[in-house]
Design a protein around this motif. Structure first.
Motif, PDB file in Angstrom:
ATOM      1  N   LEU A 119       0.732  -1.155   0.089  1.00 47.02           N
ATOM      2  CA  LEU A 119      -0.246   0.040  -0.035  1.00 47.02           C
ATOM      3  C   LEU A 119       0.955   1.220   0.256  1.00 47.02           C
ATOM      4  CD1 LEU A 119      -2.615  -1.014   2.548  1.00 47.02           C
ATOM      5  CD2 LEU A 119      -2.894  -0.726   0.069  1.00 47.02           C
ATOM      6  N   ALA A 120       1.962   1.178   0.713  1.00 39.95           N
ATOM      7  CA  ALA A 120       3.015   2.357   0.826  1.00 39.95           C
ATOM      8  C   ALA A 120       3.490   2.698  -0.620  1.00 39.95           C
ATOM      9  CB  ALA A 120       4.038   2.022   1.626  1.00 39.95           C
ATOM     10  N   ALA A 121       3.612   1.669  -1.474  1.00 38.94           N
ATOM     11  CA  ALA A 121       4.368   1.891  -2.759  1.00 38.94           C
ATOM     12  C   ALA A 121       3.167   2.150  -3.825  1.00 38.94           C
ATOM     13  CB  ALA A 121       5.044   0.592  -3.245  1.00 38.94           C
ATOM     14  N   ASN A 122       1.893   1.968  -3.545  1.00 37.46           N
ATOM     15  CA  ASN A 122       0.940   2.094  -4.567  1.00 37.46           C
ATOM     16  C   ASN A 122       0.514   3.431  -4.638  1.00 37.46           C
ATOM     17  OD1 ASN A 122      -2.238   2.414  -4.939  1.00 37.46           O
ATOM     18  ND2 ASN A 122      -1.498   0.523  -6.029  1.00 37.46           N
ATOM     19  N   LYS A 123       0.263   4.123  -5.681  1.00 38.87           N
ATOM     20  CA  LYS A 123      -0.111   5.703  -5.888  1.00 38.87           C
ATOM     21  C   LYS A 123      -1.276   5.856  -6.126  1.00 38.87           C
ATOM     22  CE  LYS A 123       3.938   6.946  -4.974  1.00 38.87           C
ATOM     23  NZ  LYS A 123       4.587   5.772  -4.568  1.00 38.87           N
ATOM     24  N   THR A 124      -2.428   4.963  -6.447  1.00 37.20           N
ATOM     25  CA  THR A 124      -3.944   5.130  -7.054  1.00 37.20           C
ATOM     26  C   THR A 124      -4.792   4.751  -6.107  1.00 37.20           C
ATOM     27  OG1 THR A 124      -3.743   2.906  -8.076  1.00 37.20           O
ATOM     28  CG2 THR A 124      -2.967   4.862  -9.356  1.00 37.20           C
ATOM     29  N   LEU A 125      -4.616   3.863  -5.120  1.00 41.44           N
ATOM     30  CA  LEU A 125      -5.664   3.614  -4.141  1.00 41.44           C
ATOM     31  C   LEU A 125      -6.131   4.834  -3.470  1.00 41.44           C
ATOM     32  CD1 LEU A 125      -4.744  -0.017  -3.043  1.00 41.44           C
ATOM     33  CD2 LEU A 125      -6.956   0.735  -3.946  1.00 41.44           C
ATOM     34  N   THR A 126      -7.440   5.122  -3.335  1.00 38.21           N
ATOM     35  CA  THR A 126      -7.729   6.280  -2.296  1.00 38.21           C
ATOM     36  C   THR A 126      -8.943   5.568  -1.354  1.00 38.21           C
ATOM     37  OG1 THR A 126      -9.819   6.544  -4.079  1.00 38.21           O
ATOM     38  CG2 THR A 126      -7.607   8.039  -4.179  1.00 38.21           C
ATOM     39  N   VAL A 127      -9.197   4.417  -1.348  1.00 40.47           N
ATOM     40  CA  VAL A 127     -10.107   3.713  -0.318  1.00 40.47           C
ATOM     41  C   VAL A 127      -9.655   2.425  -0.224  1.00 40.47           C
ATOM     42  CG1 VAL A 127     -12.436   2.805   0.127  1.00 40.47           C
ATOM     43  CG2 VAL A 127     -12.267   5.097  -0.919  1.00 40.47           C
ATOM     44  N   CYS A 128      -9.174   2.131   1.141  1.00 43.10           N
ATOM     45  CA  CYS A 128      -8.772   0.553   1.260  1.00 43.10           C
ATOM     46  C   CYS A 128      -9.348   0.275   2.745  1.00 43.10           C
ATOM     47  CB  CYS A 128      -7.009   0.704   1.210  1.00 43.10           C
ATOM     48  SG  CYS A 128      -6.501  -0.927   1.533  1.00 43.10           S
ATOM     49  N   ASP A 129     -10.085  -0.868   2.860  1.00 49.52           N
ATOM     50  CA  ASP A 129     -10.355  -1.498   4.017  1.00 49.52           C
ATOM     51  C   ASP A 129      -9.443  -2.755   4.349  1.00 49.52           C
ATOM     52  OD1 ASP A 129     -11.644  -2.148   6.225  1.00 49.52           O
ATOM     53  OD2 ASP A 129     -13.635  -2.360   5.419  1.00 49.52           O
ATOM     54  N   LEU A 130      -8.551  -2.522   5.141  1.00 50.68           N
ATOM     55  CA  LEU A 130      -7.522  -3.643   5.345  1.00 50.68           C
ATOM     56  C   LEU A 130      -8.201  -4.293   6.538  1.00 50.68           C
ATOM     57  CD1 LEU A 130      -3.823  -3.783   5.105  1.00 50.68           C
ATOM     58  CD2 LEU A 130      -4.989  -5.290   6.316  1.00 50.68           C
ATOM     59  N   ILE A 131      -8.730  -5.460   6.700  1.00 53.72           N
ATOM     60  CA  ILE A 131      -9.621  -5.760   7.901  1.00 53.72           C
ATOM     61  C   ILE A 131      -8.392  -6.683   8.619  1.00 53.72           C
ATOM     62  CG2 ILE A 131     -11.612  -6.997   8.769  1.00 53.72           C
ATOM     63  CD1 ILE A 131     -12.858  -6.246   5.791  1.00 53.72           C
ATOM     64  N   CYS A 132      -8.156  -6.302   9.757  1.00 52.95           N
ATOM     65  CA  CYS A 132      -7.333  -7.469  10.608  1.00 52.95           C
ATOM     66  C   CYS A 132      -7.734  -7.051  12.098  1.00 52.95           C
ATOM     67  CB  CYS A 132      -5.857  -7.170  10.284  1.00 52.95           C
ATOM     68  SG  CYS A 132      -5.109  -5.584  10.540  1.00 52.95           S
ATOM     69  N   SER A 133      -6.784  -7.776  12.971  1.00 58.42           N
ATOM     70  CA  SER A 133      -7.130  -7.630  14.566  1.00 58.42           C
ATOM     71  C   SER A 133      -6.231  -6.559  15.111  1.00 58.42           C
ATOM     72  CB  SER A 133      -6.808  -8.978  15.099  1.00 58.42           C
ATOM     73  OG  SER A 133      -5.467  -9.308  14.890  1.00 58.42           O
ATOM     74  N   ASP A 134      -5.507  -5.939  14.198  1.00 56.90           N
ATOM     75  CA  ASP A 134      -4.494  -4.956  14.922  1.00 56.90           C
ATOM     76  C   ASP A 134      -5.173  -3.589  14.697  1.00 56.90           C
ATOM     77  OD1 ASP A 134      -2.437  -3.228  15.596  1.00 56.90           O
ATOM     78  OD2 ASP A 134      -0.899  -4.544  14.904  1.00 56.90           O
ATOM     79  N   VAL A 135      -5.627  -2.929  15.881  1.00 53.24           N
ATOM     80  CA  VAL A 135      -6.187  -1.679  15.627  1.00 53.24           C
ATOM     81  C   VAL A 135      -5.175  -0.514  15.197  1.00 53.24           C
ATOM     82  CG1 VAL A 135      -7.690  -2.300  17.447  1.00 53.24           C
ATOM     83  CG2 VAL A 135      -5.566  -1.213  18.325  1.00 53.24           C
ATOM     84  N   ARG A 136      -4.046  -0.756  15.266  1.00 56.63           N
ATOM     85  CA  ARG A 136      -2.858   0.285  14.755  1.00 56.63           C
ATOM     86  C   ARG A 136      -2.747   0.460  12.972  1.00 56.63           C
ATOM     87  NH1 ARG A 136       2.258  -1.933  17.740  1.00 56.63           N
ATOM     88  NH2 ARG A 136       1.062  -3.799  17.013  1.00 56.63           N
ATOM     89  N   VAL A 137      -3.549  -0.507  12.572  1.00 52.31           N
ATOM     90  CA  VAL A 137      -3.514  -0.428  11.141  1.00 52.31           C
ATOM     91  C   VAL A 137      -4.157   0.525  10.311  1.00 52.31           C
ATOM     92  CG1 VAL A 137      -3.794  -2.079   9.057  1.00 52.31           C
ATOM     93  CG2 VAL A 137      -2.575  -3.134  11.101  1.00 52.31           C
ATOM     94  N   ALA A 138      -5.400   0.476  10.769  1.00 55.15           N
ATOM     95  CA  ALA A 138      -6.423   1.440  10.115  1.00 55.15           C
ATOM     96  C   ALA A 138      -6.012   2.683   9.963  1.00 55.15           C
ATOM     97  CB  ALA A 138      -7.992   1.325  10.742  1.00 55.15           C
ATOM     98  N   PRO A 139      -5.311   3.306  10.937  1.00 54.33           N
ATOM     99  CA  PRO A 139      -4.803   4.809  10.647  1.00 54.33           C
ATOM    100  C   PRO A 139      -3.576   4.831   9.950  1.00 54.33           C
ATOM    101  CG  PRO A 139      -5.286   4.116  13.387  1.00 54.33           C
ATOM    102  CD  PRO A 139      -5.562   3.125  12.484  1.00 54.33           C
ATOM    103  N   MET A 140      -2.927   3.889   9.955  1.00 55.96           N
ATOM    104  CA  MET A 140      -1.864   3.921   8.860  1.00 55.96           C
ATOM    105  C   MET A 140      -2.276   3.844   7.498  1.00 55.96           C
ATOM    106  SD  MET A 140       0.812   1.085  10.893  1.00 55.96           S
ATOM    107  CE  MET A 140       1.792   1.006   9.824  1.00 55.96           C
ATOM    108  N   VAL A 141      -3.109   2.986   7.164  1.00 56.86           N
ATOM    109  CA  VAL A 141      -3.630   2.831   6.103  1.00 56.86           C
ATOM    110  C   VAL A 141      -4.492   4.217   5.468  1.00 56.86           C
ATOM    111  CG1 VAL A 141      -5.559   1.767   4.273  1.00 56.86           C
ATOM    112  CG2 VAL A 141      -4.081   0.194   6.151  1.00 56.86           C
ATOM    113  N   GLY A 142      -5.144   4.734   6.300  1.00 61.73           N
ATOM    114  CA  GLY A 142      -5.984   6.012   6.392  1.00 61.73           C
ATOM    115  C   GLY A 142      -4.737   6.979   5.963  1.00 61.73           C
ATOM    116  N   GLN A 143      -3.971   7.208   6.377  1.00 61.88           N
ATOM    117  CA  GLN A 143      -2.626   8.147   5.962  1.00 61.88           C
ATOM    118  C   GLN A 143      -2.107   7.891   4.644  1.00 61.88           C
ATOM    119  OE1 GLN A 143       0.387   7.952   8.885  1.00 61.88           O
ATOM    120  NE2 GLN A 143      -0.850   8.996  10.494  1.00 61.88           N
TER     121      GLN A 143
END
Length: 292
Positions: free
Chosen positions: A213-237
């Protein structure tokens, strides 16, 4: 056939302009089977007005799917097909892959909640590889596993038109996550992605996806569903970064740090502890059939 279905078939055969979207969803008192689907498909082959076909919650198999795929090949306007929760298996969806290769008019294909598994995912990915029309693909909850995810990743590398993909709840594991992450690094068309489930990935899989996701430049909406609550804010950024860079006059941001620049997120709790259960019901689908 019931009276309502019989009337619908006649209206389709008459090519009535009012019949643009066909929705036949099963309930506890009514479902249609192989025979009715074949009659419906025969009527659709001579029709030129229907743009959306939605059949959910029924039970039919390969013969009906072959008939529907034939409709896709010849129909001039059918752009949306929703076949969620019909018990479809790999052999049934192979015909749709061939229709995708033939560059049918289909722009949205929904196959959620079936049983296509790894082989069905391979068929769909093969069709996706050369297709130039499909924009939305929903294959969530199909148990495609890591091998199916690898097939999907190969399709994503080759495909240049798909913008929305929902492949959540498919038990793809860390190996499947790595395959998709590799595809995200080179894909330049996906805008929306949903992947994972609360217990689907370990820290290695999460870290791989974050790197992709860090390398991708076109995604603007990503729902990475997992058990780690820290992931969603990182993906949102990351998504906000991409949104900002797509605005007129935006300057390119500095390259993202390598995937191994930070420790891999770990599920909360002591080693070996089970992942916490999701706090709420599963989210709604990433995309829904867009009817006229």
């Amino acid at each position: 056939m019931g009276q309502k279905l019989d009337k619908l078939v006649k209206d389709i055969q008459k090519n009535k302009p009012s019949v643009e979207c066909i929705v036949i969803n099963a309930n506890k008192n009514h479902a249609i089977g192989e025979k009715e689907i074949l009659v419906l498909a025969t009527a659709l082959r001579g029709n030129t007005n229907v743009v959306c076909l939605e059949l959910q919650g029924h039970e039919f198999g390969r013969e009906a799917c072959m008939a529907l795929a034939t409709v896709l090949r010849v129909h001039p306007k059918l752009t949306v097909m929703c076949l969620n929760d019909n018990g479809l298996r790999a052999g049934s969806v192979a015909a749709f892959a061939e229709a995708l290769k033939a560059q049918c008019k289909l722009e949205q294909l929904y196959l959620a909640g079936n049983q296509i598994e790894r082989l069905g995912a391979a068929y769909i990915a093969d069709g996706l590889s050369s297709n130039l029309v499909l924009r939305v693909l929903d294959i969530r909850d199909n148990k495609i596993g890591s091998e199916g995810a690898h097939s999907v990743s190969q399709g994503l590398v080759r495909n240049k038109t798909l913008t929305t993909l929902d492949m959540s709840d498919n038990v793809i594991g860390d190996a499947g996550a790595r395959s998709i992450a590799d595809a995200l690094r080179g894909n330049t068309t996906l805008v929306k992605l949903r992947i994972g489930s609360p217990r689907e990935f370990g820290s290695d899989g999460i870290q791989a996806l974050l790197g992709g996701l860090a390398a991708n430049k076109t995604l603007t909406v990503c729902d990475l569903i997992c058990s780690d609550v820290r992931v969603a804010p990182m993906v949102g950024q990351m998504m906000q970064r991409n949104i900002n860079q797509r605005r007129p006059g935006a300057q390119l941001a500095a390259p993202p740090p390598p995937a191994n620049a930070a420790p891999a997120p770990r599920p909360p709790g002591p080693p070996g502890a089970p992942a916490p259960a999701p706090a709420s019901a599963p989210p709604p689908p990433l995309a829904s059939p867009r009817r006229p």
